[in-house]
Design an enzyme around this catalytic site. Sequence first.
Site, PDB file in Angstrom:
ATOM      1  N   HIS A 287      -8.120  -1.371   5.983  1.00 10.95           N
ATOM      2  CA  HIS A 287      -8.429  -2.692   6.561  1.00 10.95           C
ATOM      3  C   HIS A 287      -9.094  -3.553   5.492  1.00 10.95           C
ATOM      4  CE1 HIS A 287      -9.309  -5.591   9.700  1.00 10.95           C
ATOM      5  NE2 HIS A 287     -10.528  -5.689   9.200  1.00 10.95           N
TER       6      HIS A 287
ATOM      7  N   ASN B 238       0.832  -1.206   0.000  1.00 11.12           N
ATOM      8  CA  ASN B 238       0.000   0.000   0.000  1.00 11.12           C
ATOM      9  C   ASN B 238       0.866   1.256   0.000  1.00 11.12           C
ATOM     10  OD1 ASN B 238      -2.971  -0.275  -0.041  1.00 11.12           O
ATOM     11  ND2 ASN B 238      -2.608  -1.719   1.624  1.00 11.12           N
TER      12      ASN B 238
END
Length: 200
Positions: A108, A14
């Site tokens: 998440h 990420n």
Amino acid sequence: MKRLGILLSGRGSNFEAIARNVASGTLDAEIAVVISNRPAARGLEIAKHLGLNAVSLLSKGIEREHYDASVAAALKNHAVDLVCLAGYMRLLGPQFIREFPMRILNIHPSLLPAFPGLDAQEQALRHGVKITGCTVHFVDEALDSGPIIAQAAVPVLDEDTVESLAARILKEEHRIYSEAIRLILSDAYRIEGRRVERTL
């Protein structure tokens, strides 16, 4: 230009996606520092390769309060405007969160509030859901419970394994994290209760 501080513990995919968007100009920000609690984290190596400030702060054996204080100090030393958790495998203590109120984002791998905590993809498969996904949210003092900024849905296929499902979710994570960062840095939003609403 707004300054990002990235916290990671592992491969940092990420973080890589955010860095690509910064480099291409699609995300108008700069990465001020990348911090890892694991010296061997692949994400740190990537940060060094990209010429970014890469800081290793070993957490093993250190009380959370003291460790959090050292991380907060490093972020402040680099004048960070927004803290982005990118696979950071430590719970942040209340004092750290108060140092950066509504200035910490996390991603998440589920559609929160479903399947908080660890092993979200495995939880999704075990519960037999047909749709899961990922969520970018503000970090507050409870686990995966802060106001939700962005979500993306991912279908669960009959033949999915934890690995195949995680890989499809990760593609969406890479897309929506930078979108969420862009929104928060623009200040074109307001928080109403647990809702994050665009104002433009």
